[in-house]
Design a protein around this motif. Structure first.
Motif, short mmCIF file in Angstrom:
data_model
loop_
_atom_site.label_atom_id
_atom_site.label_comp_id
_atom_site.label_asym_id
_atom_site.label_seq_id
_atom_site.Cartn_x
_atom_site.Cartn_y
_atom_site.Cartn_z
N GLY A 1 0.81 -1.21 0.00
CA GLY A 1 0.00 0.00 0.00
C GLY A 1 0.84 1.26 0.00
O GLY A 1 0.51 2.24 -0.67
N GLY A 2 1.94 1.25 0.76
CA GLY A 2 2.83 2.40 0.83
C GLY A 2 3.49 2.71 -0.49
O GLY A 2 3.60 3.88 -0.89
N PHE A 3 3.94 1.68 -1.18
CA PHE A 3 4.58 1.86 -2.49
C PHE A 3 3.62 2.49 -3.50
O PHE A 3 3.94 3.48 -4.15
CB PHE A 3 5.09 0.52 -3.02
N LEU A 4 2.42 1.93 -3.58
CA LEU A 4 1.43 2.44 -4.54
C LEU A 4 0.98 3.86 -4.17
O LEU A 4 0.80 4.71 -5.04
CB LEU A 4 0.22 1.50 -4.59
N GLY A 5 0.83 4.12 -2.86
CA GLY A 5 0.40 5.44 -2.42
C GLY A 5 1.44 6.51 -2.70
O GLY A 5 1.11 7.63 -3.11
N ALA A 6 2.72 6.20 -2.47
CA ALA A 6 3.79 7.16 -2.72
C ALA A 6 3.90 7.49 -4.21
O ALA A 6 4.08 8.65 -4.60
CB ALA A 6 5.12 6.61 -2.21
N TYR A 7 3.77 6.47 -5.03
CA TYR A 7 3.81 6.67 -6.48
C TYR A 7 2.66 7.57 -6.93
O TYR A 7 2.84 8.51 -7.71
CB TYR A 7 3.74 5.33 -7.20
N ALA A 8 1.47 7.30 -6.38
CA ALA A 8 0.30 8.10 -6.73
C ALA A 8 0.45 9.53 -6.22
O ALA A 8 0.04 10.49 -6.90
CB ALA A 8 -0.96 7.46 -6.13
N SER A 9 1.07 9.71 -5.05
CA SER A 9 1.25 11.04 -4.47
C SER A 9 2.10 11.93 -5.36
O SER A 9 1.80 13.10 -5.56
CB SER A 9 1.90 10.92 -3.08
N VAL A 10 3.19 11.39 -5.89
CA VAL A 10 4.07 12.16 -6.77
C VAL A 10 3.35 12.53 -8.06
O VAL A 10 3.49 13.65 -8.57
CB VAL A 10 5.35 11.37 -7.08
N ARG A 11 2.55 11.62 -8.56
CA ARG A 11 1.83 11.88 -9.80
C ARG A 11 0.72 12.92 -9.61
O ARG A 11 0.44 13.73 -10.49
CB ARG A 11 1.23 10.58 -10.34
N LEU A 12 0.08 12.91 -8.44
CA LEU A 12 -1.05 13.81 -8.19
C LEU A 12 -0.61 15.12 -7.52
O LEU A 12 -1.34 16.10 -7.55
CB LEU A 12 -2.09 13.10 -7.32
#
Length: 234
Positions: free
Chosen positions: A86-97
Protein backbone atom coordinates in the motif's frame (compact mmCIF):
# COMPACT_ATOMS: atom_id res chain seq x y z
CA UNK A 1 21.22 32.65 12.88
CA UNK A 2 17.85 32.42 11.14
CA UNK A 3 18.64 28.92 9.87
CA UNK A 4 19.76 27.82 13.34
CA UNK A 5 16.45 28.98 14.86
CA UNK A 6 14.54 27.23 12.09
CA UNK A 7 16.37 23.93 12.71
CA UNK A 8 15.87 24.25 16.47
CA UNK A 9 12.13 24.80 16.02
CA UNK A 10 11.91 21.77 13.72
CA UNK A 11 13.81 19.63 16.24
CA UNK A 12 11.43 20.65 19.04
CA UNK A 13 8.45 20.00 16.83
CA UNK A 14 9.87 16.58 15.89
CA UNK A 15 10.26 15.81 19.61
CA UNK A 16 6.66 16.76 20.40
CA UNK A 17 5.25 14.93 17.36
CA UNK A 18 7.10 11.72 18.22
CA UNK A 19 6.13 11.98 21.89
CA UNK A 20 2.48 12.05 20.83
CA UNK A 21 2.92 9.33 18.20
CA UNK A 22 4.91 6.96 20.41
CA UNK A 23 2.59 7.50 23.35
CA UNK A 24 -0.81 6.93 21.70
CA UNK A 25 0.11 5.26 18.38
CA UNK A 26 -0.62 8.19 16.08
CA UNK A 27 0.08 11.86 15.41
CA UNK A 28 3.66 12.26 14.10
CA UNK A 29 2.87 12.39 10.41
CA UNK A 30 -0.37 14.34 10.77
CA UNK A 31 1.29 17.03 12.90
CA UNK A 32 4.46 17.29 10.87
CA UNK A 33 2.76 17.28 7.47
CA UNK A 34 0.40 20.04 8.60
CA UNK A 35 3.39 22.17 9.63
CA UNK A 36 5.19 21.66 6.32
CA UNK A 37 2.07 22.37 4.28
CA UNK A 38 1.57 25.61 6.22
CA UNK A 39 4.96 26.91 5.05
CA UNK A 40 4.34 26.16 1.38
CA UNK A 41 5.31 22.53 0.79
CA UNK A 42 3.36 20.56 -1.80
CA UNK A 43 1.52 17.49 -0.49
CA UNK A 44 4.04 15.07 -2.01
CA UNK A 45 7.09 16.99 -0.75
CA UNK A 46 5.64 17.31 2.76
CA UNK A 47 4.82 13.60 2.74
CA UNK A 48 8.31 12.71 1.51
CA UNK A 49 10.03 14.81 4.21
CA UNK A 50 7.77 13.36 6.90
CA UNK A 51 8.31 9.75 5.90
CA UNK A 52 12.08 10.01 5.52
CA UNK A 53 12.40 11.38 9.05
CA UNK A 54 9.88 8.80 10.22
CA UNK A 55 12.15 5.96 9.11
CA UNK A 56 14.49 6.83 11.98
CA UNK A 57 11.94 7.90 14.58
CA UNK A 58 9.67 4.88 14.03
CA UNK A 59 12.65 2.50 14.28
CA UNK A 60 13.69 4.03 17.61
CA UNK A 61 10.08 3.98 18.80
CA UNK A 62 9.48 0.40 17.64
CA UNK A 63 12.59 -0.96 19.36
CA UNK A 64 11.66 0.85 22.57
CA UNK A 65 8.15 -0.59 22.54
CA UNK A 66 9.46 -4.08 21.73
CA UNK A 67 11.88 -4.03 24.67
CA UNK A 68 9.10 -2.92 27.01
CA UNK A 69 6.70 -5.64 25.85
CA UNK A 70 4.29 -3.33 23.98
CA UNK A 71 4.27 -5.70 21.01
CA UNK A 72 2.21 -8.42 19.31
CA UNK A 73 3.91 -10.45 16.58
CA UNK A 74 0.72 -11.21 14.66
CA UNK A 75 -0.46 -7.60 14.49
CA UNK A 76 3.02 -6.42 13.51
CA UNK A 77 3.66 -9.04 10.80
CA UNK A 78 0.40 -8.77 8.87
CA UNK A 79 0.20 -4.98 9.07
CA UNK A 80 3.68 -4.85 7.52
CA UNK A 81 2.83 -7.35 4.76
CA UNK A 82 -0.18 -5.33 3.64
CA UNK A 83 1.36 -1.95 4.39
CA UNK A 84 4.49 -2.32 2.24
CA UNK A 85 2.42 -2.77 -0.94
CA UNK A 86 0.00 0.00 0.00
CA UNK A 87 2.83 2.40 0.83
CA UNK A 88 4.58 1.86 -2.49
CA UNK A 89 1.43 2.44 -4.54
CA UNK A 90 0.40 5.44 -2.42
CA UNK A 91 3.79 7.16 -2.72
CA UNK A 92 3.81 6.67 -6.48
CA UNK A 93 0.30 8.10 -6.73
CA UNK A 94 1.25 11.04 -4.47
CA UNK A 95 4.07 12.16 -6.77
CA UNK A 96 1.83 11.88 -9.80
CA UNK A 97 -1.05 13.81 -8.19
CA UNK A 98 1.21 16.28 -6.24
CA UNK A 99 -1.50 18.28 -4.43
CA UNK A 100 -4.05 15.56 -3.81
CA UNK A 101 -5.96 16.77 -0.74
CA UNK A 102 -9.57 15.71 -1.38
CA UNK A 103 -8.98 12.50 0.61
CA UNK A 104 -8.56 14.43 3.88
CA UNK A 105 -12.26 15.08 4.64
CA UNK A 106 -12.90 11.34 4.19
CA UNK A 107 -10.10 10.43 6.59
CA UNK A 108 -11.34 13.03 9.08
CA UNK A 109 -14.80 11.50 8.98
CA UNK A 110 -13.38 8.02 9.58
CA UNK A 111 -11.33 9.25 12.55
CA UNK A 112 -14.34 10.98 14.06
CA UNK A 113 -16.39 7.78 13.78
CA UNK A 114 -13.70 5.59 15.34
CA UNK A 115 -13.07 8.19 18.03
CA UNK A 116 -16.69 8.10 19.20
CA UNK A 117 -16.74 4.30 18.96
CA UNK A 118 -13.62 3.93 21.13
CA UNK A 119 -14.88 6.40 23.75
CA UNK A 120 -18.20 4.55 23.90
CA UNK A 121 -16.53 1.14 24.28
CA UNK A 122 -14.10 2.27 26.98
CA UNK A 123 -16.73 4.11 29.02
CA UNK A 124 -19.15 1.17 28.93
CA UNK A 125 -16.68 -1.68 29.28
CA UNK A 126 -16.40 -3.19 32.76
CA UNK A 127 -13.71 -5.81 32.03
CA UNK A 128 -10.76 -5.79 29.66
CA UNK A 129 -11.49 -8.77 27.40
CA UNK A 130 -8.89 -8.07 24.75
CA UNK A 131 -8.65 -10.20 21.60
CA UNK A 132 -6.09 -10.78 18.83
CA UNK A 133 -7.34 -9.38 15.48
CA UNK A 134 -7.97 -11.77 12.59
CA UNK A 135 -5.33 -12.12 9.87
CA UNK A 136 -7.87 -11.51 7.10
CA UNK A 137 -8.55 -8.07 8.53
CA UNK A 138 -4.98 -7.03 9.34
CA UNK A 139 -3.50 -7.17 5.83
CA UNK A 140 -6.24 -5.10 4.12
CA UNK A 141 -6.08 -2.63 7.02
CA UNK A 142 -2.30 -2.32 6.60
CA UNK A 143 -2.63 -1.87 2.83
CA UNK A 144 -5.34 0.79 3.06
CA UNK A 145 -3.68 2.72 5.91
CA UNK A 146 -0.28 2.80 4.18
CA UNK A 147 -1.78 3.83 0.84
CA UNK A 148 -3.68 6.77 2.36
CA UNK A 149 -0.68 7.57 4.59
CA UNK A 150 1.63 7.99 1.59
CA UNK A 151 -0.84 10.31 -0.16
CA UNK A 152 -1.91 12.32 2.87
CA UNK A 153 1.46 12.44 4.64
CA UNK A 154 0.71 10.78 7.97
CA UNK A 155 -2.41 8.78 8.75
CA UNK A 156 -0.91 5.34 9.30
CA UNK A 157 -1.41 5.51 13.06
CA UNK A 158 -4.76 7.34 13.06
CA UNK A 159 -6.25 4.65 10.81
CA UNK A 160 -4.67 1.49 12.25
CA UNK A 161 -4.59 2.19 16.00
CA UNK A 162 -8.22 3.35 16.46
CA UNK A 163 -9.48 0.57 14.17
CA UNK A 164 -7.71 -2.16 16.15
CA UNK A 165 -8.47 -0.69 19.59
CA UNK A 166 -12.14 -0.26 18.62
CA UNK A 167 -12.29 -4.01 17.89
CA UNK A 168 -10.92 -4.88 21.37
CA UNK A 169 -7.23 -5.21 20.55
CA UNK A 170 -4.98 -4.56 23.58
CA UNK A 171 -4.19 -0.77 23.56
CA UNK A 172 -0.49 -0.84 24.54
CA UNK A 173 0.32 -3.87 22.36
CA UNK A 174 -1.54 -2.28 19.46
CA UNK A 175 0.32 1.02 19.82
CA UNK A 176 3.73 -0.68 20.05
CA UNK A 177 3.05 -3.00 17.11
CA UNK A 178 1.69 -0.18 14.96
CA UNK A 179 4.73 1.98 15.77
CA UNK A 180 7.21 -0.78 14.91
CA UNK A 181 5.35 -1.68 11.69
CA UNK A 182 5.48 1.98 10.75
CA UNK A 183 9.25 1.74 10.27
CA UNK A 184 8.82 -0.64 7.32
CA UNK A 185 5.99 1.41 5.87
CA UNK A 186 7.97 4.65 6.14
CA UNK A 187 11.04 2.98 4.64
CA UNK A 188 9.06 1.70 1.64
CA UNK A 189 7.40 5.06 1.06
CA UNK A 190 10.72 6.94 1.45
CA UNK A 191 12.52 4.72 -1.08
CA UNK A 192 9.66 5.24 -3.54
CA UNK A 193 9.80 9.02 -3.06
CA UNK A 194 13.59 9.04 -3.58
CA UNK A 195 13.09 7.16 -6.85
CA UNK A 196 10.28 9.39 -8.16
CA UNK A 197 10.58 12.85 -6.52
CA UNK A 198 13.14 15.42 -7.69
CA UNK A 199 13.16 18.09 -4.94
CA UNK A 200 13.48 16.49 -1.49
CA UNK A 201 15.11 18.87 1.02
CA UNK A 202 17.32 16.70 3.25
CA UNK A 203 18.38 19.74 5.28
CA UNK A 204 14.96 19.94 6.95
CA UNK A 205 14.90 16.26 7.82
CA UNK A 206 17.94 16.04 10.13
CA UNK A 207 16.51 18.18 13.00
CA UNK A 208 13.21 16.29 12.75
CA UNK A 209 15.09 13.01 13.16
CA UNK A 210 17.10 14.27 16.14
CA UNK A 211 14.01 15.52 17.99
CA UNK A 212 12.01 12.37 17.22
CA UNK A 213 14.71 9.90 18.22
CA UNK A 214 15.17 11.62 21.58
CA UNK A 215 11.40 11.44 22.25
CA UNK A 216 10.90 7.79 21.16
CA UNK A 217 12.03 5.92 24.33
CA UNK A 218 10.24 8.44 26.57
CA UNK A 219 6.98 7.85 24.71
CA UNK A 220 7.35 4.07 24.99
CA UNK A 221 7.72 4.32 28.77
CA UNK A 222 4.61 6.52 28.94
CA UNK A 223 2.65 3.87 27.02
CA UNK A 224 3.86 1.17 29.40
CA UNK A 225 2.93 3.12 32.53
CA UNK A 226 -0.52 4.50 31.64
CA UNK A 227 -3.59 2.43 32.57
CA UNK A 228 -4.96 0.57 29.51
CA UNK A 229 -8.43 2.06 29.83
CA UNK A 230 -7.03 5.58 30.07
CA UNK A 231 -4.69 4.89 27.15
CA UNK A 232 -7.57 3.67 25.01
CA UNK A 233 -9.55 6.82 25.80
CA UNK A 234 -6.60 9.07 24.92
Amino acid sequence: MEKLVKYLVLAIFGFIAQLIDGGIGMGYGVSLTTLLLSIGFTTSLASASTHISEVFTSLASGISHFKLGNFDKKIFTYLVLGGVFGGFLGAYASVRLQNFTSIRPIISGMLLFFGFLIIFKFTKKKKSNYIIPRIRGLMPLGFFAAFIDAIGGGVWGPITSPTLIATNSHPSKTIGSVNFAEFFIALTISITFFMTHESIDLGLIIPLIIGGVIAAPIAAIITRKINHKVLGMI
